[in-house]
Design a protein around this motif. Structure first.
Motif, PDB file in Angstrom:
ATOM      1  N   ILE A   4       9.742  -9.520   3.380  1.00  0.00           N
ATOM      2  CA  ILE A   4       8.895 -10.398   3.959  1.00  0.00           C
ATOM      3  C   ILE A   4       8.665 -11.848   3.376  1.00  0.00           C
ATOM      4  O   ILE A   4       8.660 -12.566   4.280  1.00  0.00           O
ATOM      5  N   VAL A   5       8.583 -11.883   2.171  1.00  0.00           N
ATOM      6  CA  VAL A   5       8.898 -13.241   1.400  1.00  0.00           C
ATOM      7  C   VAL A   5       9.894 -14.007   1.857  1.00  0.00           C
ATOM      8  O   VAL A   5       9.740 -15.263   2.163  1.00  0.00           O
ATOM      9  N   GLN A   6      11.036 -13.274   1.669  1.00  0.00           N
ATOM     10  CA  GLN A   6      12.331 -14.243   1.999  1.00  0.00           C
ATOM     11  C   GLN A   6      12.153 -14.552   3.360  1.00  0.00           C
ATOM     12  O   GLN A   6      12.767 -15.614   3.781  1.00  0.00           O
ATOM     13  N   GLU A   7      11.820 -13.617   4.276  1.00  0.00           N
ATOM     14  CA  GLU A   7      11.605 -14.091   5.772  1.00  0.00           C
ATOM     15  C   GLU A   7      10.864 -15.281   6.147  1.00  0.00           C
ATOM     16  O   GLU A   7      11.197 -16.106   6.738  1.00  0.00           O
ATOM     17  N   MET A   8       9.644 -15.189   5.227  1.00  0.00           N
ATOM     18  CA  MET A   8       8.923 -16.405   5.480  1.00  0.00           C
ATOM     19  C   MET A   8       9.696 -17.711   5.010  1.00  0.00           C
ATOM     20  O   MET A   8       9.334 -18.724   5.792  1.00  0.00           O
ATOM     21  N   LYS A   9      10.270 -17.539   3.871  1.00  0.00           N
ATOM     22  CA  LYS A   9      10.927 -18.833   3.373  1.00  0.00           C
ATOM     23  C   LYS A   9      12.001 -19.072   4.485  1.00  0.00           C
ATOM     24  O   LYS A   9      12.317 -20.335   4.942  1.00  0.00           O
ATOM     25  N   ASP A  10      12.745 -18.150   5.094  1.00  0.00           N
ATOM     26  CA  ASP A  10      13.925 -18.316   5.935  1.00  0.00           C
ATOM     27  C   ASP A  10      13.257 -19.197   7.076  1.00  0.00           C
ATOM     28  O   ASP A  10      14.166 -19.902   7.862  1.00  0.00           O
ATOM     29  N   ASN A  11      12.157 -18.628   7.518  1.00  0.00           N
ATOM     30  CA  ASN A  11      11.525 -18.978   8.899  1.00  0.00           C
ATOM     31  C   ASN A  11      10.751 -20.437   8.574  1.00  0.00           C
ATOM     32  O   ASN A  11      10.065 -20.800   9.705  1.00  0.00           O
ATOM     33  N   ALA A  12      10.737 -20.830   7.376  1.00  0.00           N
ATOM     34  CA  ALA A  12       9.727 -21.962   7.027  1.00  0.00           C
ATOM     35  C   ALA A  12       8.400 -21.733   7.321  1.00  0.00           C
ATOM     36  O   ALA A  12       7.868 -22.744   8.006  1.00  0.00           O
ATOM     37  N   THR A  13       8.069 -20.525   7.474  1.00  0.00           N
ATOM     38  CA  THR A  13       6.496 -20.351   7.627  1.00  0.00           C
ATOM     39  C   THR A  13       5.652 -20.565   6.377  1.00  0.00           C
ATOM     40  O   THR A  13       5.821 -19.910   5.318  1.00  0.00           O
ATOM     41  N   PRO A  14       4.782 -21.615   6.241  1.00  0.00           N
ATOM     42  CA  PRO A  14       4.042 -22.005   5.188  1.00  0.00           C
ATOM     43  C   PRO A  14       3.220 -20.581   4.627  1.00  0.00           C
ATOM     44  O   PRO A  14       2.665 -19.880   5.370  1.00  0.00           O
ATOM     45  N   PHE A  15       3.160 -20.391   3.404  1.00  0.00           N
ATOM     46  CA  PHE A  15       2.555 -19.406   2.746  1.00  0.00           C
ATOM     47  C   PHE A  15       1.019 -19.897   2.753  1.00  0.00           C
ATOM     48  O   PHE A  15       0.628 -21.032   2.644  1.00  0.00           O
ATOM     49  N   ASP A  16       0.018 -19.020   3.109  1.00  0.00           N
ATOM     50  CA  ASP A  16      -1.340 -19.362   2.468  1.00  0.00           C
ATOM     51  C   ASP A  16      -1.814 -18.625   1.142  1.00  0.00           C
ATOM     52  O   ASP A  16      -0.875 -17.913   0.725  1.00  0.00           O
ATOM     53  N   ILE A  17      -2.893 -18.666   0.909  1.00  0.00           N
ATOM     54  CA  ILE A  17      -3.290 -18.391  -0.422  1.00  0.00           C
ATOM     55  C   ILE A  17      -3.199 -16.853  -0.460  1.00  0.00           C
ATOM     56  O   ILE A  17      -2.868 -16.137  -1.638  1.00  0.00           O
ATOM     57  N   SER A  36       0.843  -1.224  -0.021  1.00  0.00           N
ATOM     58  CA  SER A  36       0.159   0.066   0.016  1.00  0.00           C
ATOM     59  C   SER A  36       1.099   1.332   0.055  1.00  0.00           C
ATOM     60  O   SER A  36       0.413   2.161  -0.436  1.00  0.00           O
ATOM     61  N   LEU A  37       2.059   1.106   0.556  1.00  0.00           N
ATOM     62  CA  LEU A  37       3.059   2.354   0.529  1.00  0.00           C
ATOM     63  C   LEU A  37       3.795   2.201  -0.458  1.00  0.00           C
ATOM     64  O   LEU A  37       4.848   3.429  -0.802  1.00  0.00           O
ATOM     65  N   GLY A  38       3.614   1.502  -1.668  1.00  0.00           N
ATOM     66  CA  GLY A  38       4.454   1.295  -2.659  1.00  0.00           C
ATOM     67  C   GLY A  38       6.185   1.056  -2.454  1.00  0.00           C
ATOM     68  O   GLY A  38       6.793   0.903  -3.287  1.00  0.00           O
ATOM     69  N   GLU A  39       6.144   0.448  -1.285  1.00  0.00           N
ATOM     70  CA  GLU A  39       7.554  -0.314  -1.081  1.00  0.00           C
ATOM     71  C   GLU A  39       7.779  -1.812  -1.543  1.00  0.00           C
ATOM     72  O   GLU A  39       7.701  -2.557  -0.291  1.00  0.00           O
ATOM     73  N   TYR A  40       7.952  -2.001  -2.557  1.00  0.00           N
ATOM     74  CA  TYR A  40       7.781  -3.203  -3.143  1.00  0.00           C
ATOM     75  C   TYR A  40       8.926  -4.105  -2.879  1.00  0.00           C
ATOM     76  O   TYR A  40       8.742  -5.631  -2.618  1.00  0.00           O
ATOM     77  N   ASN A  41      10.153  -3.503  -2.721  1.00  0.00           N
ATOM     78  CA  ASN A  41      11.283  -4.517  -2.197  1.00  0.00           C
ATOM     79  C   ASN A  41      11.120  -4.921  -0.791  1.00  0.00           C
ATOM     80  O   ASN A  41      11.514  -6.140  -0.416  1.00  0.00           O
TER      81      ASN A  41
END
Length: 525
Positions: free
Chosen positions: A217-230, A207-212
């Motif tokens: 956050i995506v990488q952090e989820m992967k690093d923590n093995a947090t499962p993605f939801d839809i 929403s703030l246009g801070e796409y990077n």
């Protein structure tokens, strides 16, 4: 009902696309399951907030209807109910609040919780209840009021649910620093057990246009093995679309399809179709629209509405009619919102005659008048130079019991302005301003400019003064309006001294451009 995001490329997204961030619409789910295993949109993690436990159906709807229709506050209706010797359970109160939230009656829903609190120990609020209350307070009274409640919670009450609720409030308010502080606190206290807090932060950054930062956050989820939801995938895809990175968007979709714990649903494909339409990739958009069609059921109306709207956007009249016929064969009744989507789409593809026929059909079967439908057809007439037809439709709707809203009057005003009938335009704008249910209404800037321009060109001092007075009453006066007023006075050869006095009274600063204009007029005199 849904979180609002900035829209860099004007995306039209399905209404449930971001339902993860509206805890008022979430359904119970086993929090031990860390990912969405169904295509059902409602099955989303919700910090454990539970609107109501599963019990046999009860007769809660009578009281809900009384609250919804009475015009009184929820507390008054509930007190009256109790005075009549009737009982009501906490389950029923939660269910009533849920239904009120479903239809965006947030104030009434909050009053239900306030009434429960007023009864002390009779209705003890759980952390789920407090989380929902926080969300409602933010919607009704603003972020700071929700903060006041949160800081007063005991340490025991500050758990995954209530922290998640205040994180949602901050995300919706685009309070990045506050959201980041809560997010870090949740991580430190091991309060993140699923994807939802990450989704909130992704949505905030988008929403703030801070796409990077979405990528971070995506990488952090992967690093923590947090499962993605839809919804994690949806936001990620939408971020790629906002960046116009089609290749990356398709890589994310591929990753999503490889995830055995997530089922792409109709929202996935309608979102992709929307993105491709905005990017001008119509063949790819059509592919995903066909995927949505494959997922149509007789249980959910929303995909039908979106298909009709999206086929309208790509100019596919045949697709509009095909989906409409499927829709009518799947449901016994069609709501106003669907007729609105249909008529809008038919007008967009140039089938005005078809839109008019369906307008007649809607007139004959409607349960409640919806001014949006009449307004859209009227606007299409006005912008097509058919003011007479717009007037006739307005009169027809009025005869049939339709109530005009400010937009109705403004559409007519636009038509009269186009025909340079400023007196009639001002009458309509005054009517719009007088509709009591819309006290914050103000005319669109483009219409303000159009009225002022005609007055400037014709030197119509009488009408421009009336218009300025209307704008003053709406608290919409600005320097631009006064510049047009000065030019109109100049055209009519009238002194601008009164204008200067009015500007001082209205606290409008005289900028350099206005000063030059006034000096030029003084020199003429």
């Amino acid at each position: 009902m849904h979180c609002q995001i900035s829209n860099p490329i004007g995306l039209q997204l399905p209404p449930y696309f971001f339902s993860f961030c509206n805890i008022t619409h979430l359904q119970p789910i086993n929090t031990r399951t860390s990912i969405v295993s169904s295509a059902s949109i409602s099955q989303v993690h919700n910090y454990g907030t539970v609107d109501f436990e599963r019990k046999p159906p009860v007769q809660w709807n009578h009281l809900y209807k009384r609250i919804s229709l009475s015009g009184l506050g929820s507390g008054e209706v509930l007190e009256e109910w109790m005075m009549q010797g009737r009982k009501i359970s906490k389950w029923e109160l939660r269910r009533i609040s849920k239904e009120l939230r479903k239809f965006r009656r947030f104030y009434l829903a909050l009053q239900v919780y306030e009434w429960m609190i007023s009864k002390g120990e009779k209705f003890t609020l759980s952390s789920s209840d407090i989380a929902i209350q926080l969300d409602l307070v933010a919607k009704v009274h603003g972020m700071s009021s929700a903060e006041d409640i949160f800081v007063k919670l005991s340490d025991f009450q500050k758990n995954e649910r209530t922290y998640g609720a205040i994180l949602h409030v901050y995300s919706q308010s685009k309070e990045r620093e506050k959201a980041e502080t809560i997010f870090e606190k949740m991580k430190k206290e091991s309060l993140i057990t699923n994807a939802l807090p990450f989704n909130e932060m992704m949505n905030l950054y988008m929403s703030l246009g801070e796409y990077n930062k979405v990528d971070s956050i995506v990488q952090e989820m992967k690093d923590n093995a947090t499962p993605f939801d839809i919804y994690s995938y949806h936001i990620w895809i939408c971020t790629c679309g906002a960046m116009m990175d089609v290749e990356k968007m398709e890589r994310v979709l591929e990753e999503m399809t490889q995830d055995k714990n997530v089922n792409p649903n109709w929202t996935t494909h309608s979102t992709l179709a929307t993105l491709y339409i905005k990017l001008g990739l119509l063949e790819k958009a059509e592919h995903h629209l066909k995927e949505v069609e494959q997922k149509l059921t007789g249980r959910d109306r929303h995909p039908y509405n979106f298909l009709i709207s999206l086929y309208g956007k790509i100019g596919d009249k045949e697709g509009i009619y095909r989906i409409w016929n499927l829709y009518k064969s799947s449901f016994q009744s069609i709501p106003n919102s669907s007729y609105y989507a249909l008529i809008c789409s038919l007008v967009k593809v140039g089938d005005v005659e078809g839109a008019e026929e369906f307008y007649k059909e809607w007139e004959a079967i409607k349960v409640k008048y919806d001014p949006r439908i009449t307004n859209f057809l009227m606007a299409s007439y006005v912008r097509g130079g058919l003011l007479k037809k717009a007037e006739e439709l307005f009169e027809r709707a009025s005869r049939n019991g339709g109530t005009a809203n400010p937009s109705t009057w403004e559409i007519l005003a636009e038509g009269y302005t186009r025909d340079r009938e400023i007196g009639k335009a001002l009458h309509c704008l005054n009517e719009a301003a007088s509709v009591k249910r819309f006290r914050r209404w103000a005319p669109k800037p483009v219409n303000v400019e159009a009225v002022m321009k005609v007055c400037e060109e014709t030197g119509d001092v009488e009408n421009v003064e009336q218009f300025v007075e209307l704008m003053r009453s709406l608290k919409c006066l600005n320097a631009g309006t006064y510049k047009s007023l000065v030019k109109t006075y100049a055209k009519a050869g009238k002194s601008v001294n009164d204008v200067i006095l009015s500007m001082e009274k209205d606290e409008i600063a005289i900028d350099e451009e206005m000063e030059m204009l006034l000096n030029e007029l003084r020199e003429r005199v």
